[in-house]
Motif scaffolding. Structure first.
Motif, short mmCIF file in Angstrom:
data_model
loop_
_atom_site.label_atom_id
_atom_site.label_comp_id
_atom_site.label_asym_id
_atom_site.label_seq_id
_atom_site.Cartn_x
_atom_site.Cartn_y
_atom_site.Cartn_z
N GLU A 296 0.84 -1.18 0.00
CA GLU A 296 0.00 0.00 0.00
C GLU A 296 0.88 1.24 0.00
OE1 GLU A 296 -2.56 1.64 -0.95
OE2 GLU A 296 -3.92 0.35 0.15
N LEU A 297 0.42 2.29 -0.66
CA LEU A 297 1.16 3.55 -0.69
C LEU A 297 0.15 4.68 -0.77
CD1 LEU A 297 3.97 4.91 -0.87
CD2 LEU A 297 3.73 4.83 -3.36
N HIS A 298 0.26 5.62 0.16
CA HIS A 298 -0.64 6.76 0.16
C HIS A 298 0.06 7.94 0.82
CE1 HIS A 298 -1.59 6.51 4.53
NE2 HIS A 298 -1.42 5.22 4.34
N SER A 299 -0.60 9.10 0.77
CA SER A 299 -0.07 10.33 1.39
C SER A 299 1.32 10.66 0.86
CB SER A 299 -0.05 10.19 2.92
OG SER A 299 -1.33 9.93 3.43
N PHE A 300 1.39 10.87 -0.44
CA PHE A 300 2.65 11.24 -1.08
C PHE A 300 2.36 12.31 -2.13
CE2 PHE A 300 0.82 7.65 -3.36
CZ PHE A 300 0.76 8.14 -4.66
N GLY A 301 3.42 12.98 -2.56
CA GLY A 301 3.30 13.91 -3.67
C GLY A 301 3.79 13.24 -4.94
N ALA A 302 3.31 13.73 -6.08
CA ALA A 302 3.74 13.20 -7.36
C ALA A 302 3.80 14.34 -8.37
CB ALA A 302 2.79 12.11 -7.85
N ALA A 303 4.66 14.18 -9.38
CA ALA A 303 4.81 15.20 -10.41
C ALA A 303 5.08 14.54 -11.75
CB ALA A 303 5.95 16.15 -10.05
N TYR A 304 4.58 15.16 -12.81
CA TYR A 304 4.81 14.67 -14.16
C TYR A 304 5.93 15.47 -14.81
CZ TYR A 304 4.07 13.67 -19.13
OH TYR A 304 4.26 13.31 -20.45
N VAL A 305 6.89 14.77 -15.44
CA VAL A 305 8.02 15.39 -16.13
C VAL A 305 7.82 15.19 -17.63
CG1 VAL A 305 10.52 15.41 -16.41
CG2 VAL A 305 9.53 14.95 -14.15
N PRO A 306 7.40 16.22 -18.36
CA PRO A 306 6.99 16.04 -19.76
C PRO A 306 8.09 15.55 -20.69
CG PRO A 306 6.14 18.11 -18.88
CD PRO A 306 7.11 17.58 -17.87
N PHE A 307 9.30 16.10 -20.60
CA PHE A 307 10.30 15.74 -21.60
C PHE A 307 10.79 14.31 -21.44
CE2 PHE A 307 13.37 16.73 -18.31
CZ PHE A 307 14.54 16.07 -18.67
N LEU A 308 10.56 13.72 -20.28
CA LEU A 308 10.90 12.30 -20.07
C LEU A 308 9.67 11.41 -20.12
CD1 LEU A 308 13.50 12.61 -17.15
CD2 LEU A 308 13.98 12.16 -19.56
N ASN A 309 8.49 12.02 -20.11
CA ASN A 309 7.22 11.29 -20.06
C ASN A 309 7.19 10.33 -18.87
OD1 ASN A 309 4.62 10.74 -21.00
ND2 ASN A 309 5.28 9.08 -22.35
N ARG A 310 7.51 10.89 -17.70
CA ARG A 310 7.56 10.09 -16.49
C ARG A 310 6.75 10.74 -15.37
NH1 ARG A 310 14.13 9.39 -15.89
NH2 ARG A 310 14.49 7.97 -17.68
N GLY A 318 2.89 3.64 4.03
CA GLY A 318 2.44 2.33 3.60
C GLY A 318 1.18 1.92 4.32
N ALA A 319 1.02 0.62 4.54
CA ALA A 319 -0.19 0.10 5.17
C ALA A 319 -0.33 0.65 6.59
CB ALA A 319 -0.14 -1.42 5.21
N VAL A 320 -1.56 0.91 6.97
CA VAL A 320 -1.84 1.46 8.30
C VAL A 320 -1.46 0.45 9.38
CG1 VAL A 320 -3.65 2.31 9.82
CG2 VAL A 320 -3.66 2.95 7.41
N SER A 321 -1.56 -0.84 9.06
CA SER A 321 -1.33 -1.87 10.08
C SER A 321 0.09 -1.85 10.64
CB SER A 321 -1.64 -3.25 9.50
OG SER A 321 -0.83 -3.51 8.37
N ASN A 322 1.08 -1.61 9.75
CA ASN A 322 2.45 -1.57 10.26
C ASN A 322 3.07 -0.18 10.08
OD1 ASN A 322 2.78 -1.56 7.50
ND2 ASN A 322 3.73 -3.58 7.39
N TYR A 323 2.32 0.73 9.49
CA TYR A 323 2.70 2.14 9.38
C TYR A 323 4.09 2.32 8.79
CZ TYR A 323 1.05 6.80 10.50
OH TYR A 323 0.54 8.07 10.41
N ASP A 324 4.36 1.63 7.70
CA ASP A 324 5.62 1.81 7.00
C ASP A 324 5.71 3.23 6.45
OD1 ASP A 324 6.41 -0.82 7.41
OD2 ASP A 324 5.37 -1.51 5.62
#
Length: 335
Positions: A296-310, A318-324
């Protein structure tokens, strides 16, 4: 006759696509870059700055304690270094832009006051040191609003929460005057949404913000559209739904006239899913299954880089159960 036939074919094609039970699935891999964040952290905010070919990572938190630092990761060199700071330890904020190389940070949690900060901070990546500069104040506490920038100096905030009640309106922040105005009353409270702006160069009256998620997990699959130029139906719920998702998505990124929705772990496959949403056909056109992201993965930022298409992601919970909590930076190649 040929016009009518073409129209019938187009209508039939759209209908068949819309009723398809399952969008096509494409398997991809997350590519982890060599440099990591200096500490594990979730609740980051990220933006991409084209002149410096870098993503900027703002604040974040570890065990409910925020960070006051700003890091720059150069996508050409894969080097990460500290380039600025906040006046306070901040996390969980959202980022918008004026469309001219200046970025704004909204509604972050201030660890020093143990509450959401109403201050709006400005970042100018072209400056040698990218410290946060306070430029304005929000009218009220707005925790986890959806934020979308129209590229013409306006940034829209959708809802938010003050820990007791959620906002029922859309706020338009004018970066030219550093002032905010409530421009629309939402039909219900909105909280923990993510939003992005789509421009249609040939038909600018269609320019819209798309909003994903809503008040709670019941809204996690829902897609909304806000069109300022529409005199009749400015805010509407779309027919398409995000499949196989039970939590509000953490990020939504515009790529042309499509949107990539960074969703959640698909428990059936144990792979992380990214959904491609076609705004013209109003349907999920493809699911990207990240085969080497098996948590699981949540509560993060993300960005698109156009010239690399990434798509780049930094940190996250991570998961709430082990709070990674993670310190990695990775990208997904959309090619």
């Amino acid at each position: 006759m040929s016009f009518k036939l073409n129209f019938i074919i187009l209508t039939l094609t759209t209908f068949l696509l819309s009723v398809s039970c399952q969008p096509p699935v494409r398997q991809v891999e997350a590519v982890f870059v060599s440099s990591k964040l200096p500490t594990r952290r979730g609740s980051t905010a990220i933006f991409y700055d084209e002149p410096t070919t870098s993503i900027y990572i703002l604040g974040g938190s570890l065990n409910l304690e925020g960070f006051d630092d700003v890091y720059r990761h150069n996508v050409n060199t894969d080097k990460t270094r500290r380039v600025g700071k906040f006046p306070h330890k901040m996390s969980s904020g959202r980022v918008g832009t004026n469309g001219n190389g200046v970025f704004y940070y909204f509604a972050g949690i201030n660890s020093d006051i143990k509450n959401v900060d109403t201050t709006i901070y400005k970042f100018t990546p072209s400056n040698p040191r990218s410290d946060a500069v306070a430029v304005a104040e929000l009218d009220e506490v707005r925790y986890f609003p959806g934020v979308a920038s129209d590229g013409a100096g306006n940034i829209y905030l959708f809802g938010g929460n003050d820990r007791a009640d959620s906002s029922h309106d859309i706020l338009k922040y004018d970066t030219n005057t550093n002032s905010a105005l409530s421009v629309y009353n939402l039909p219900k409270p909105f909280f923990e949404t993510t939003a992005t702006w789509v421009s249609y160069p040939l038909t600018p009256d269609r320019d819209s913000a798309y909003v994903f998620g809503g008040w709670d997990s019941k809204d996690a699959q829902t897609i909304y559209k806000y069109t300022p130029a529409n005199p009749v139906n400015k805010f509407e719920e779309m027919d398409a739904k995000i499949p196989s998702i039970e939590v509000n998505p953490s990020a939504a990124l515009t790529v042309g006239e499509d949107i990539y929705i960074l969703g959640a772990l698909n428990v059936a496959t144990n792979n992380y899913n990214i959904y491609q949403y076609d705004t013209n056909l109003d349907l999920i056109s493809e699911i990207l299954e990240v085969t080497n992201l098996n948590h699981e993965l949540h509560s993060f930022g993300a960005a698109y880089v156009p010239f690399l298409n990434r798509i780049y992601v930094a940190g996250g919970y991570g998961a709430v159960s082990n709070y990674d909590i993670y310190d990695y930076i990775f990208y997904i190649d959309l090619s």
